[in-house]
Design a protein around this motif. Structure first.
Motif, PDB file in Angstrom:
ATOM      1  N   PRO A 106      -8.486  15.461 -45.011  1.00  0.00           N
ATOM      2  CA  PRO A 106      -8.399  15.253 -43.560  1.00  0.00           C
ATOM      3  C   PRO A 106      -8.889  16.485 -42.795  1.00  0.00           C
ATOM      4  CG  PRO A 106      -6.261  14.932 -44.637  1.00  0.00           C
ATOM      5  CD  PRO A 106      -7.225  15.368 -45.671  1.00  0.00           C
ATOM      6  N   ARG A 107      -9.401  16.240 -41.612  1.00  0.00           N
ATOM      7  CA  ARG A 107      -9.973  17.291 -40.774  1.00  0.00           C
ATOM      8  C   ARG A 107      -8.918  18.348 -40.390  1.00  0.00           C
ATOM      9  NH1 ARG A 107     -13.831  15.568 -36.118  1.00  0.00           N
ATOM     10  NH2 ARG A 107     -15.356  16.038 -37.671  1.00  0.00           N
ATOM     11  N   TRP A 108      -7.707  17.923 -40.083  1.00  0.00           N
ATOM     12  CA  TRP A 108      -6.659  18.871 -39.691  1.00  0.00           C
ATOM     13  C   TRP A 108      -6.323  19.842 -40.813  1.00  0.00           C
ATOM     14  CZ3 TRP A 108      -2.080  19.173 -42.292  1.00  0.00           C
ATOM     15  CH2 TRP A 108      -1.750  18.104 -43.129  1.00  0.00           C
ATOM     16  N   LEU A 109      -6.456  19.388 -42.078  1.00  0.00           N
ATOM     17  CA  LEU A 109      -6.185  20.251 -43.217  1.00  0.00           C
ATOM     18  C   LEU A 109      -7.280  21.307 -43.363  1.00  0.00           C
ATOM     19  CD1 LEU A 109      -4.112  20.714 -45.404  1.00  0.00           C
ATOM     20  CD2 LEU A 109      -5.369  19.161 -46.878  1.00  0.00           C
ATOM     21  N   VAL A 110      -8.514  20.937 -43.097  1.00  0.00           N
ATOM     22  CA  VAL A 110      -9.633  21.893 -43.141  1.00  0.00           C
ATOM     23  C   VAL A 110      -9.446  22.952 -42.057  1.00  0.00           C
ATOM     24  CG1 VAL A 110     -12.121  22.158 -42.792  1.00  0.00           C
ATOM     25  CG2 VAL A 110     -11.251  20.243 -44.142  1.00  0.00           C
ATOM     26  N   VAL A 111      -9.056  22.515 -40.841  1.00  0.00           N
ATOM     27  CA  VAL A 111      -8.820  23.454 -39.744  1.00  0.00           C
ATOM     28  C   VAL A 111      -7.671  24.397 -40.105  1.00  0.00           C
ATOM     29  CG1 VAL A 111      -8.058  23.631 -37.336  1.00  0.00           C
ATOM     30  CG2 VAL A 111      -9.765  21.919 -37.980  1.00  0.00           C
ATOM     31  N   LEU A 112      -6.629  23.867 -40.718  1.00  0.00           N
ATOM     32  CA  LEU A 112      -5.496  24.688 -41.133  1.00  0.00           C
ATOM     33  C   LEU A 112      -5.925  25.738 -42.156  1.00  0.00           C
ATOM     34  CD1 LEU A 112      -2.436  25.185 -40.969  1.00  0.00           C
ATOM     35  CD2 LEU A 112      -2.188  23.566 -42.861  1.00  0.00           C
ATOM     36  N   TRP A 113      -6.721  25.336 -43.148  1.00  0.00           N
ATOM     37  CA  TRP A 113      -7.198  26.276 -44.168  1.00  0.00           C
ATOM     38  C   TRP A 113      -8.080  27.369 -43.559  1.00  0.00           C
ATOM     39  CZ3 TRP A 113      -5.397  27.298 -48.736  1.00  0.00           C
ATOM     40  CH2 TRP A 113      -4.672  26.328 -49.404  1.00  0.00           C
ATOM     41  N   VAL A 114      -8.944  27.002 -42.635  1.00  0.00           N
ATOM     42  CA  VAL A 114      -9.824  27.979 -41.982  1.00  0.00           C
ATOM     43  C   VAL A 114      -8.986  28.962 -41.151  1.00  0.00           C
ATOM     44  CG1 VAL A 114     -11.626  28.266 -40.223  1.00  0.00           C
ATOM     45  CG2 VAL A 114     -11.869  26.519 -41.992  1.00  0.00           C
ATOM     46  N   ALA A 115      -7.993  28.402 -40.422  1.00  0.00           N
ATOM     47  CA  ALA A 115      -7.125  29.262 -39.606  1.00  0.00           C
ATOM     48  C   ALA A 115      -6.331  30.216 -40.485  1.00  0.00           C
ATOM     49  CB  ALA A 115      -6.190  28.406 -38.758  1.00  0.00           C
ATOM     50  N   MET A 116      -5.791  29.755 -41.590  1.00  0.00           N
ATOM     51  CA  MET A 116      -5.031  30.611 -42.516  1.00  0.00           C
ATOM     52  C   MET A 116      -5.938  31.697 -43.113  1.00  0.00           C
ATOM     53  SD  MET A 116      -1.900  29.652 -42.527  1.00  0.00           S
ATOM     54  CE  MET A 116      -1.182  30.176 -44.044  1.00  0.00           C
TER      55      MET A 116
END
Length: 140
Positions: free
Chosen positions: A2-12
Motif C-alpha cells: 500500500p502507498r501509505w506503507l511506502v510513505v511511512l518507510w520513506v519517512a522513517m
C-alpha cells in the motif's frame, strides 16, 4: 504494497538519516558558541627582541606580556631557540609574576649554552597562567 506503507518507510528512513545529522550540526554549533571567547595565555605573550648576548654568545629572548586574564596572576613562558633551518637548539623559561588585569610586564629568557650559527629565532613554545587572586574578588 500500500502507498501509505511506502510513505511511512520513506519517512522513517529520512528520520534515521536526518536526526543524527541534525544532532551533529547542533553539537558543532554549540561547541563553537561555548569556545567563542576562549583565550590562551600564549595570546598575551610577544617576543619583543631575539638576539645573541654579546658577552656570552647565548640566545636571549626579551618577552612582553600584556595580561588579558580576568584576574591577577603569574605567567610562565617557555621559549624555544631555533637556528636558520628551524631546528631547535635550546630552550628556556621565564616568568612574569603578579601581573594585574590589563598590565604589561617584561622578562628575558636566556639559553643555557652559547649559540654559534647566525641569529637565533625565538619562538613561544608554551605559556601558562596561574591566578594569584581568588575567584570571588575577580573584577570581570
Amino acid at each position: 504494497m500500500p502507498r501509505w506503507l511506502v510513505v511511512l518507510w520513506v519517512a522513517m528512513g529520512a528520520l534515521v538519516v536526518l536526526v543524527p545529522v541534525g544532532a551533529i550540526a547542533a553539537y558543532i554549533y554549540v561547541s563553537g558558541e561555548v569556545h567563542a571567547d576562549m583565550r590562551f595565555p600564549s595570546d598575551d605573550v610577544t617576543v619583543a627582541r631575539c638576539a645573541l648576548d654579546p658577552a656570552t654568545g647565548r640566545p636571549v629572548a626579551e618577552l612582553s606580556v600584556t595580561s588579558g586574564a580576568a584576574r591577577e596572576g603569574t605567567y610562565t613562558v617557555t621559549v624555544e631557540f631555533r637556528d636558520e633551518r628551524e631546528k631547535a637548539v635550546d630552550r628556556g623559561t621565564g616568568t612574569v609574576g603578579g601581573l594585574a588585569v590589563g598590565a604589561t610586564g617584561r622578562t628575558a629568557v636566556v639559553g643555557a649554552r652559547a649559540y654559534g650559527g647566525g641569529a637565533p629565532r625565538c619562538v613561544v613554545l608554551d605559556a601558562e597562567f596561574e591566578s594569584t587572586e581568588p575567584v570571588a574578588t575577580a573584577t570581570r
